[in-house]
Design an enzyme around this catalytic site. Sequence first.
Site, PDB file in Angstrom:
ATOM      1  N   LEU A 148     -37.032 -16.211  59.748  1.00 36.08           N
ATOM      2  CA  LEU A 148     -37.791 -16.414  60.994  1.00 36.08           C
ATOM      3  C   LEU A 148     -37.149 -17.426  61.941  1.00 36.08           C
ATOM      4  O   LEU A 148     -36.516 -18.387  61.485  1.00 36.08           O
ATOM      5  CB  LEU A 148     -39.197 -16.936  60.659  1.00 36.08           C
ATOM      6  N   ARG A 159     -45.805 -10.711  61.210  1.00 38.23           N
ATOM      7  CA  ARG A 159     -45.111  -9.527  61.700  1.00 38.23           C
ATOM      8  C   ARG A 159     -44.210  -8.937  60.618  1.00 38.23           C
ATOM      9  O   ARG A 159     -43.899  -7.746  60.635  1.00 38.23           O
ATOM     10  CB  ARG A 159     -44.280  -9.890  62.932  1.00 38.23           C
ATOM     11  N   LYS A 174     -38.387 -16.989  54.686  1.00 38.46           N
ATOM     12  CA  LYS A 174     -37.728 -18.269  54.974  1.00 38.46           C
ATOM     13  C   LYS A 174     -37.999 -18.641  56.425  1.00 38.46           C
ATOM     14  O   LYS A 174     -37.503 -17.998  57.343  1.00 38.46           O
ATOM     15  CB  LYS A 174     -36.211 -18.203  54.765  1.00 38.46           C
ATOM     16  N   SER A 176     -37.927 -21.013  59.928  1.00 37.71           N
ATOM     17  CA  SER A 176     -36.887 -21.812  60.583  1.00 37.71           C
ATOM     18  C   SER A 176     -36.999 -23.258  60.110  1.00 37.71           C
ATOM     19  O   SER A 176     -38.100 -23.788  59.947  1.00 37.71           O
ATOM     20  CB  SER A 176     -37.072 -21.751  62.098  1.00 37.71           C
ATOM     21  N   SER A 228     -31.310 -15.343  66.749  1.00 35.53           N
ATOM     22  CA  SER A 228     -30.261 -15.192  67.764  1.00 35.53           C
ATOM     23  C   SER A 228     -29.294 -14.057  67.412  1.00 35.53           C
ATOM     24  O   SER A 228     -29.198 -13.636  66.258  1.00 35.53           O
ATOM     25  CB  SER A 228     -29.485 -16.504  67.883  1.00 35.53           C
ATOM     26  N   CYS A 283     -38.362 -14.306  73.688  1.00 40.65           N
ATOM     27  CA  CYS A 283     -37.274 -13.322  73.763  1.00 40.65           C
ATOM     28  C   CYS A 283     -37.534 -12.214  74.773  1.00 40.65           C
ATOM     29  O   CYS A 283     -36.613 -11.658  75.339  1.00 40.65           O
ATOM     30  CB  CYS A 283     -37.053 -12.700  72.393  1.00 40.65           C
ATOM     31  N   HIS A 448     -41.816  -2.808  69.296  1.00 39.89           N
ATOM     32  CA  HIS A 448     -40.967  -3.828  69.911  1.00 39.89           C
ATOM     33  C   HIS A 448     -39.572  -3.682  69.309  1.00 39.89           C
ATOM     34  O   HIS A 448     -39.349  -4.061  68.161  1.00 39.89           O
ATOM     35  CB  HIS A 448     -41.575  -5.191  69.578  1.00 39.89           C
TER      36      HIS A 448
END
Length: 479
Positions: A148, A159, A174, A176, A228, A283, A448
Amino acid sequence: MTKIYQNYIDGRFVENGSQELIEVRNPATDELLACVPEASPDQVDDAVAAARHAQPAWEKLPAIERAKHLRAIAAKLRSEKECLAETITREQGKVLGLARVEVDFTADYIDYMAEWARRIEGEIIPSDRPGESIFLMRRPIGVTVGILPWNFPFFLIARKMAPALLTGNTIVIKPSEETPINAFEFARLVNETDLPAGVFNLVGGRGASVGAKLTDNPQVGLVSFTGSVETGKRIMTAASRNLTRVNLELGGKAPAIVLGGADIDLAAKAICDSRVINTGQVCNCAERVYVERAVANEFIDKVTSRMAAVRYGDPIADTSIDMGPLVNRQGLEKVAAMVQRAREEGAETILGGNVAPTEQGYHYLPTVIVNCRHDMEIMRNEIFGPVLPIQVVDNLEEAIAFANDSDYGLTSSIFTRDLNKAMQACNSLRFGETYVNREHFEAMQGFHAGRRHSGIGGADGKHGLLEYTETQVVYMQHG
Ligand code: NAD
């Protein structure tokens, strides 16, 4: 005493295997909030092993039973909404109102995925042979991993975990390293339900160590990653060694097109909100504007007055502000450097354009930049801050050509009252999502999914759910 969290493996919180702890700080005040473990390599393997061990029995439960477990987790989250929202705000920096929305949306999302229990259907395919039936079954993949980012840290757990669990997979999450506390609180609440041990596991740690170790494990069937582009590429490379499936939700550089005759007040509000919500760290929000010359001055005036009215600060000290700090010093420095380079390339800052003059916190001033050109870095790379670059265009065709000329392909939007132009844009914009006359924000029942460097696969709705399944086709000869 600083609180120290523990990894959640096989239904219990376990002693930290490594000596290393990660400090988590409030980006508005630099206050030390808690420490989380950097999971040891053995603990990462233990978490995957626990998920693997628990999976066959979990898969055998009827989907409606799995859905009951999900609903129990959603109810737990709702019961601690206020406290969870404060946790998110303290470690991530978003305003409290948005953190409350994030908690509600997370619980609603889990309930929404639970609703699919009676609706995941296979197919019966006509056979070419007499006395044969062909069935297409939907099966779980097995052990899944969710890695994440920090921008919607709580929602992104759901999600990944809700569609994974509903379809009979188990998961290791896991979070961030920037925003792990809310995830450890999520695990605490999961632990208070009677979810079978090993179905949901959580390990803390950094990407290069714990994230990479999870991605490299041959027992893992799917790595679902949000973050990213650079990390997405690393994960795909690591996953390729075992041919592990990947689901990648990566960055964006969403274009917003504003045409003559559009409702300019609506466009100015939606686009300003896009740059302010979560301090521009979203994002799918509008990151670049192409406005038709005829309405350029009116749009720029209106959006600039809205951006100028944005109030920022410490979202815990003042719950009425519109915008909190950026998540960390690197984020602030990245935004400041990009705006500086835009100036050097000839763009003009008509609002903001500097680090905010506050005593503490990673605040950047709401910023509007005009005279942008499509070849400038500020129009091409993700900014992830409260900065709006604007380019004037001659017509829709030019706007569409600039919009599509991008490595990113997540979301896009158009503001117009002309139905033909709206349809022309929808047919020509090569993006996973297009919003017409509204803000950039997706619904849980949509899909998405980014194109090009914005990702592979997608999330939400029926199509997102099916990403956590694989097919088995049965050919049955029966006389
Ligand atoms: P990031 O890529 O730096 O980190 C994301 C996660 O990956 C973290 O948990 C990190 O520890 C982990 N990681 C880092 N290196 C790794 C490696 N080698 N192997 C495995 N895991 C590793 O991203 P971030 O800064 O946390 O998030 C911001 C980015 O996320 C932005 O680009 C944003 O656009 C994107 N994002 C995309 C979506 C979407 O739905 N497309 C949603 C939210 C955020």
